[in-house]
Every structure is written in structure tokens, then in C-alpha cells.
Write a protein that holds these residues in place. Structure first.
Motif, PDB file in Angstrom:
ATOM      1  N   SER A  29       7.605  16.354  44.556  1.00 39.89           N
ATOM      2  CA  SER A  29       6.009  16.754  44.473  1.00 39.89           C
ATOM      3  C   SER A  29       5.851  16.945  43.170  1.00 39.89           C
ATOM      4  O   SER A  29       4.455  16.458  42.840  1.00 39.89           O
ATOM      5  CB  SER A  29       5.726  17.947  45.319  1.00 39.89           C
ATOM      6  N   GLY A  30       6.419  17.801  42.285  1.00 34.62           N
ATOM      7  CA  GLY A  30       5.940  18.140  41.096  1.00 34.62           C
ATOM      8  C   GLY A  30       5.824  16.836  40.089  1.00 34.62           C
ATOM      9  O   GLY A  30       4.879  16.818  39.395  1.00 34.62           O
ATOM     10  N   ILE A  31       6.813  16.011  40.087  1.00 35.80           N
ATOM     11  CA  ILE A  31       6.651  15.041  39.367  1.00 35.80           C
ATOM     12  C   ILE A  31       5.629  13.936  39.776  1.00 35.80           C
ATOM     13  O   ILE A  31       5.004  13.412  39.002  1.00 35.80           O
ATOM     14  CB  ILE A  31       8.075  14.034  39.469  1.00 35.80           C
ATOM     15  N   ALA A  32       5.550  13.838  41.113  1.00 31.43           N
ATOM     16  CA  ALA A  32       4.406  12.972  41.611  1.00 31.43           C
ATOM     17  C   ALA A  32       3.010  13.473  41.279  1.00 31.43           C
ATOM     18  O   ALA A  32       2.347  12.808  40.685  1.00 31.43           O
ATOM     19  CB  ALA A  32       4.632  12.740  43.137  1.00 31.43           C
ATOM     20  N   TYR A  33       2.718  14.885  41.328  1.00 27.36           N
ATOM     21  CA  TYR A  33       1.635  15.430  41.017  1.00 27.36           C
ATOM     22  C   TYR A  33       1.200  15.285  39.528  1.00 27.36           C
ATOM     23  O   TYR A  33       0.285  14.935  39.037  1.00 27.36           O
ATOM     24  CB  TYR A  33       1.678  16.790  41.358  1.00 27.36           C
ATOM     25  N   LEU A  35       2.536  12.970  37.361  1.00 32.48           N
ATOM     26  CA  LEU A  35       2.065  11.681  37.048  1.00 32.48           C
ATOM     27  C   LEU A  35       0.981  11.326  37.272  1.00 32.48           C
ATOM     28  O   LEU A  35      -0.007  10.434  36.667  1.00 32.48           O
ATOM     29  CB  LEU A  35       3.393  10.768  37.722  1.00 32.48           C
ATOM     30  N   ASN A  36       0.465  11.550  38.727  1.00 32.36           N
ATOM     31  CA  ASN A  36      -0.975  11.248  39.226  1.00 32.36           C
ATOM     32  C   ASN A  36      -1.935  11.936  38.342  1.00 32.36           C
ATOM     33  O   ASN A  36      -2.959  11.312  38.137  1.00 32.36           O
ATOM     34  CB  ASN A  36      -0.942  11.658  40.626  1.00 32.36           C
ATOM     35  N   ARG A  37      -1.808  13.154  38.080  1.00 35.26           N
ATOM     36  CA  ARG A  37      -2.741  13.870  37.292  1.00 35.26           C
ATOM     37  C   ARG A  37      -2.851  13.149  35.815  1.00 35.26           C
ATOM     38  O   ARG A  37      -3.986  13.204  35.393  1.00 35.26           O
ATOM     39  CB  ARG A  37      -2.293  15.461  37.079  1.00 35.26           C
ATOM     40  N   GLU A  38      -2.055  12.821  35.218  1.00 34.20           N
ATOM     41  CA  GLU A  38      -1.905  12.312  33.917  1.00 34.20           C
ATOM     42  C   GLU A  38      -2.702  11.048  33.951  1.00 34.20           C
ATOM     43  O   GLU A  38      -3.602  10.577  33.101  1.00 34.20           O
ATOM     44  CB  GLU A  38      -0.588  12.152  33.182  1.00 34.20           C
ATOM     45  N   ALA A  39      -2.141  10.264  35.192  1.00 32.49           N
ATOM     46  CA  ALA A  39      -3.018   8.826  35.284  1.00 32.49           C
ATOM     47  C   ALA A  39      -4.460   9.030  35.508  1.00 32.49           C
ATOM     48  O   ALA A  39      -5.076   8.329  35.029  1.00 32.49           O
ATOM     49  CB  ALA A  39      -2.159   7.931  36.543  1.00 32.49           C
ATOM     50  N   VAL A  40      -4.829   9.955  36.451  1.00 30.35           N
ATOM     51  CA  VAL A  40      -6.095  10.109  36.852  1.00 30.35           C
ATOM     52  C   VAL A  40      -7.155  10.569  35.593  1.00 30.35           C
ATOM     53  O   VAL A  40      -7.958   9.957  35.274  1.00 30.35           O
ATOM     54  CB  VAL A  40      -6.323  11.337  38.168  1.00 30.35           C
ATOM     55  N   LEU A  41      -6.511  11.578  34.849  1.00 34.17           N
ATOM     56  CA  LEU A  41      -7.208  12.160  33.679  1.00 34.17           C
ATOM     57  C   LEU A  41      -7.293  11.168  32.510  1.00 34.17           C
ATOM     58  O   LEU A  41      -8.231  11.002  31.818  1.00 34.17           O
ATOM     59  CB  LEU A  41      -6.481  13.634  33.243  1.00 34.17           C
ATOM     60  N   THR A  42      -6.159  10.382  32.390  1.00 37.22           N
ATOM     61  CA  THR A  42      -6.174   9.355  31.365  1.00 37.22           C
ATOM     62  C   THR A  42      -7.084   8.243  31.603  1.00 37.22           C
ATOM     63  O   THR A  42      -7.895   7.757  30.647  1.00 37.22           O
ATOM     64  CB  THR A  42      -4.720   8.838  31.159  1.00 37.22           C
ATOM     65  N   ARG A  43      -7.165   7.840  32.816  1.00 34.62           N
ATOM     66  CA  ARG A  43      -8.205   6.697  33.256  1.00 34.62           C
ATOM     67  C   ARG A  43      -9.468   7.100  33.033  1.00 34.62           C
ATOM     68  O   ARG A  43     -10.333   6.409  32.589  1.00 34.62           O
ATOM     69  CB  ARG A  43      -7.794   6.339  34.584  1.00 34.62           C
ATOM     70  N   LEU A 181      -4.392  15.972  46.496  1.00 34.14           N
ATOM     71  CA  LEU A 181      -3.250  15.554  46.134  1.00 34.14           C
ATOM     72  C   LEU A 181      -2.034  16.795  46.264  1.00 34.14           C
ATOM     73  O   LEU A 181      -1.063  16.577  46.904  1.00 34.14           O
ATOM     74  CB  LEU A 181      -3.102  14.896  44.980  1.00 34.14           C
ATOM     75  N   ALA A 182      -2.530  17.890  45.397  1.00 39.23           N
ATOM     76  CA  ALA A 182      -1.340  19.227  45.644  1.00 39.23           C
ATOM     77  C   ALA A 182      -1.365  19.646  47.080  1.00 39.23           C
ATOM     78  O   ALA A 182      -0.433  19.713  47.365  1.00 39.23           O
ATOM     79  CB  ALA A 182      -2.043  20.083  44.346  1.00 39.23           C
ATOM     80  N   TRP A 183      -2.358  19.716  47.633  1.00 36.10           N
ATOM     81  CA  TRP A 183      -2.124  20.231  49.316  1.00 36.10           C
ATOM     82  C   TRP A 183      -1.475  19.328  49.906  1.00 36.10           C
ATOM     83  O   TRP A 183      -0.677  19.777  50.758  1.00 36.10           O
ATOM     84  CB  TRP A 183      -3.742  20.285  49.436  1.00 36.10           C
ATOM     85  N   SER A 184      -1.616  17.879  49.640  1.00 30.13           N
ATOM     86  CA  SER A 184      -0.999  16.847  50.508  1.00 30.13           C
ATOM     87  C   SER A 184       0.563  16.912  50.055  1.00 30.13           C
ATOM     88  O   SER A 184       1.272  16.895  51.096  1.00 30.13           O
ATOM     89  CB  SER A 184      -1.772  15.431  50.206  1.00 30.13           C
ATOM     90  N   LEU A 185       0.658  17.235  49.023  1.00 30.85           N
ATOM     91  CA  LEU A 185       2.338  17.160  48.547  1.00 30.85           C
ATOM     92  C   LEU A 185       2.816  18.424  48.976  1.00 30.85           C
ATOM     93  O   LEU A 185       3.908  18.436  49.395  1.00 30.85           O
ATOM     94  CB  LEU A 185       2.404  17.261  47.040  1.00 30.85           C
ATOM     95  N   GLY A 186       1.926  19.408  49.016  1.00 31.10           N
ATOM     96  CA  GLY A 186       2.745  20.807  49.521  1.00 31.10           C
ATOM     97  C   GLY A 186       3.005  20.790  51.149  1.00 31.10           C
ATOM     98  O   GLY A 186       3.998  21.242  51.503  1.00 31.10           O
TER      99      GLY A 186
END
Length: 518
Positions: A29-33, A35-43, A181-186
């Protein structure tokens, strides 16, 4: 169902499975969060910065080198209307050299104070030109958080003169998406933990059921049920363990059966030998009695030269006769055929009679109240007392003191001597048959069975005997017997012991074990 304990293997398996699942789920979950955080913020960041840079080149680049405040205000409003919807602040100098500002939100909009000082310094710093650096000014950006809301701040300066532009973009929509996304992963992590716990419980049950069956079988085997076997199914390690247990149980059952057969054969041999010896011993005893009468006669019918040999024959014949009687008594206990013949016994009279019959009155002190009665087997009580007192006289030191007291529903008889006591390494073995405390000691006149027979006679009453050393010196044997042993005879009549009460037991000559210890 047994209560779950924190030390149980089941709980440890569940905890280990849960920890492994939790670690894996949290890591994933930490890795997925991340990666998604960096992808969203970078985009988002790349799109906003690209749009801002284009607006600066197209709209701010069209302004004069020294624009007015109205021109800056109008251009900032146009730039903010782009597809990315960010706030714009333009800073320039008019023809009089005065700094003028124009932002997209009016007086309450984006201000220069909202731009971090480090970002302003980087934007206004002129970079030296080189082959790798074609422009003296560059676009710089920074992420900041104000009042819990994340923002993207960027700034750049037009090359060749013109206004400096700053941009402020709220990242709150992206932050909300990342929180979702964090809530879903939690939630996914929690569900994975619950699933892992359930799987661990199922796996632990699958693994521990054979182990539990093995434990139950081992307990039954320890209780003497040597025919216990496990049902074997499968080819895994637990099945191999069950097969090994069955093989061990089968080998143990066979060995115990062989030992029991040899033990029974030995007991039958001793019993048969004892019975067979009684007939010739009866004849030998009769002859020795005649010889003894001749020794004691005044006529002196025995040649003085052979008198020592005759006395030795008489003494050894008596000893052999006592040994045979003791062996027969032991075989009755081993075969379970000994029984009680109960009677009301006055303990003081019984002890006095035992001492008087063996001419020990001068060497024994009796401390017993008259009128203290118990329902016991008088013959077996006499055997116990004769062996304990005789052993104390022979291997201890006189005077021997015999005390009797009553404790609850028990009769306690203590036989205390004034000898050197019993060595500590010998104490656990004083009631063993034929135990020799020292292999180098002279041969004792006792049979080595006296204390063992005394203990068996105490056990058949439901009592016991203990041996210890007195703090003041000497050994003390403590006999405990119930005041009424009638309950034991009722058990015998209900199918307990077989009956055979003709054994004479010990003769009171003392036990070899204690003699070897002194």
C-alpha cells in the motif's frame, strides 16, 4: 474446547501470519500510494508549469518593457483564464522606474508576499551563459502548504526585459484524490489482515489437529495404554511423524510385553523356588534343632572340635529359613494376593508384645498412651514393627525410642535410634530390595528384604513409611497408618486383591540396606 493461551502454538501461528500479511499489505500500500502520489502531482505540475510558461511567452512577452499597472492587471487576468485555472502575479517597472503589480484576483488576490523568498531569489538571479545554459533566467517552482491546503508556486522572468511572472495553483483536488486513495489502500490493508488471520486460523487448525492427536496419543501411551495408534493419511512430514509414533508404540508394546513375561517368569521362579525349598528346609531345620539341643545339653554330646561348625550350620539354616519366608512374602505382594485380616488393636499392647516376644524390653523405650485403638491387621503390624525396631537396634544405637501419636485419622509411629544416621545418598534406597550401600562391607545376617516387606505391609494398609535423619543424631523411621483400614478390605471383597494371608513376613532381624549405610 481448550482456552486459547498466549503461549499456544495456534496463537503464535496466527500472529506470525497476521504480521507477515500486515507487513506485506502495508509495504504494498505504501509503495502504491507513493507511486500514485508522485504520478498525480508530477502530471498536474507539468501541465500547470507548461501552461504557465506558454502564457508568459505569449501574453506577458507581448507587453512593453515598461508596462503600466493596468496593462499588467489586464494581462494577468487573461493568463489566469487558461485551462489550468491558476492565479497570476506580474511584477514590472513603468517608465518612471516605479515597481508596479498586476494580479488576476484584484486587491485580495495573489500577492508577492505569498511567494517564498527563496523562490523569488532564484527567479531574479541571473545565471551565467554557457554551452549548457542558453538562457540567463529559468522557470522555478516550489510546493508549499498554507492552512492545510497544498499549493504549487512557480515563477520566471522574461529574457530581454519585461515583467516577472509568478503563478499559484491549488493542489487541493489532487490532495483529496490522494486521501481517497489512502483510505482505499487502508481498507484493503485491513481486509487483507482479516483474510490473513482467517487463513492462518485455517492453516493452524490443519497443522495442529495432527499435532493435537499426537499429543493425546502420547498421553494415552504414557498412561499405559500401549495399544494406542494414530490414523495415518497423506505423505507429508506429519504423516511421517505419525508413522514413526506408531512404530515406536508398537516396539514399546512388544518390549513391555516381553519384559512383563520375563518378570512374571521371574516371579513364578522365585515363588516356585521358595515353595520347593520349604520341604528340604523343614527337614534341615528339624535336624539343626536336634543339633542345637545337643549343643545345649549338659551331657556334651557334640565333639568340641566340630561345635563351631555345628553352630554355623544352625545359624545359617535359620537365616536361610528366614530368607525363604521373606521371599514368599514378597512374591505375595508382587502377585497381589496379600490381604488384610483386620482386628481392633490396642497399639501400646501390640508394640509391647512385639518387643517382649523378641526380648528387646531392655533396649527399647516406648512412649505410647494406653487405650489408643486402631482397626488394623495385627500380624502385619507386628511384621512392620519387628523390622523397623530390629533394624534400628542392629544398625543404629540403643536405646531405640518408639513413640505413638494420633494425627487426624492417622496413627503415627516413630522409631528413632541413636546411631550415626543414614548417608544422604543412601536415604532414597533404604526400602529397595537387596540394596547394598557398600559393596565392600562384610556380609550382613539380614535378608535385605526387611524394610521392603515393612513398606509393602504399610502400603497394603493404605499407609506408608518414610526414613530421615534426626537433627539431634540418629535415624528416624516414621510409620503412618489409617486408624481404620476397613475400606480397603471392602475393596478387596469387591474384586480388588486376591486373598492369601498365610505369609509370616519379616522376622525383625533388621534390613541389610541400613546396615550397609552405617
Amino acid at each position: 474446547m481448550s482456552r486459547l493461551r498466549f503461549t499456544s502454538l495456534r496463537l503464535r501461528l496466527v500472529v506470525v501470519f497476521a504480521l507477515v500479511a500486515l507487513t506485506a499489505a502495508v509495504s504494498a500500500s505504501g509503495i502504491a500510494y507513493w507511486l500514485n502520489r508522485e504520478a498525480v502531482l508530477t502530471r498536474t505540475q507539468d501541465a500547470v508549469l507548461r501552461d504557465f510558461q506558454q502564457e508568459m511567452q505569449n501574453r506577458a512577452g507581448a507587453l512593453p518593457v515598461h508596462p503600466t499597472q493596468d496593462q499588467l492587471q489586464h494581462t494577468a487576468g487573461q493568463m489566469a483564464g487558461s485551462s489550468q485555472r491558476f492565479s497570476v502575479l506580474l511584477v514590472g517597472q513603468d517608465t518612471s522606474g516605479r515597481t508596479v503589480y498586476g494580479n488576476s484576483g484584484g486587491l485580495s488576490g495573489f500577492a508577492l508576499e505569498d511567494v517564498p523568498g527563496s523562490l523569488r531569489a532564484a527567479v531574479n538571479k541571473r545565471q551565467p551563459l554557457s554551452a549548457a545554459n542558453k538562457s540567463p533566467y529559468h522557470l522555478y517552482w516550489q510546493r508549499v502548504t498554507e492552512h492545510g491546503t497544498p499549493y504549487l508556486v512557480a515563477g520566471t522572468r522574461l529574457v530581454g526585459g519585461g515583467p516577472t511572472g509568478y503563478m499559484l495553483k491549488s493542489l487541493e483536488p489532487e490532495a483529496k484524490d490522494l486521501n481517497s486513495l489512502a483510505w482505499s489502500l487502508g481498507i484493503a490493508t485491513g481486509l487483507a489482515l482479516i483474510g490473513a488471520a482467517l487463513l492462518a486460523q485455517a492453516a493452524a487448525t490443519t497443522v495442529l489437529k495432527p499435532v493435537h492427536r499426537l499429543g493425546v496419543a502420547a498421553r494415552r501411551l504414557g498412561e499405559g495404554r500401549l495399544d494406542t495408534r494414530l490414523r495415518v493419511s497423506g505423505t507429508d512430514e506429519l504423516a511421517d511423524l505419525s508413522r514413526t509414533f506408531n512404530n515406536a508404540a508398537e516396539a514399546l508394546e512388544k518390549r513391555v510385553a516381553d519384559m512383563a513375561a520375563r518378570d512374571d517368569a521371574s516371579r513364578r521362579f522365585v515363588a516356585d523356588m521358595s515353595h520347593e525349598l520349604r520341604t528340604p528346609l523343614t527337614a534341615i531345620t528339624a535336624v539343626t534343632e536336634v543339633l542345637e539341643e545337643e549343643l545345649d545339653s549338659e551331657s556334651g554330646g557334640i565333639d568340641p572340635m566340630i561345635e563351631p561348625a555345628v553352630r554355623l550350620v544352625v545359624s545359617e539354616t535359620r537365616r536361610l529359613n528366614d530368607l525363604v519366608e521373606n521371599l514368599m512374602e514378597v512374591t505375595r505382594f508382587d502377585a497381589g494376593t496379600a490381604r488384610l485380616v483386620l482386628d481392633d488393636v490396642d497399639l501400646a499392647d501390640q508394640i509391647t508384645a512385639c518387643i517382649d516376644a523378641r526380648a528387646w524390653l531392655d533396649a527399647v523405650e516406648l512412649d505410647a498412651e494406653r487405650g489408643l485403638h486402631a482397626r488394623l491387621d495385627p500380624r502385619r503390624l507386628d511384621v512392620i514393627l519387628a523390622n523397623l525396631i530390629g533394624n534400628a537396634l542392629k544398625h543404629g544405637g540403643s536405646p531405640v525410642r518408639v513413640s505413638v501419636r494420633e494425627a487426624d485419622d492417622e496413627i503415627v509411629i516413630e522409631v528413632r535410634d541413636h546411631g550415626p544416621g543414614i548417608p544422604e545418598d543412601v536415604l532414597p534406597h533404604v526400602f529397595d530390595r537387596f540394596y547394598k550401600a557398600s559393596a565392600s562391607r562384610p556380609r550382613s545376617e539380614g535378608s535385605g528384604l526387611g524394610l521392603s516387606i515393612a513398606l509393602n505391609n504399610a502400603h497394603i494398609h493404605g499407609g506408608g513409611i518414610t526414613a530421615a535423619n534426626s537433627p539431634g543424631g540418629g535415624a528416624v523411621f516414621t510409620l503412618r497408618l489409617p486408624r481404620d483400614a476397613s475400606a480397603l478390605t471392602e475393596q478387596d471383597e469387591g474384586g480388588g486383591r486376591h486373598t492369601d494371608g498365610d505369609g509370616t513376613g519379616g522376622t525383625g532381624e533388621g534390613d541389610d540396606t541400613k546396615g550397609g549405610a552405617r
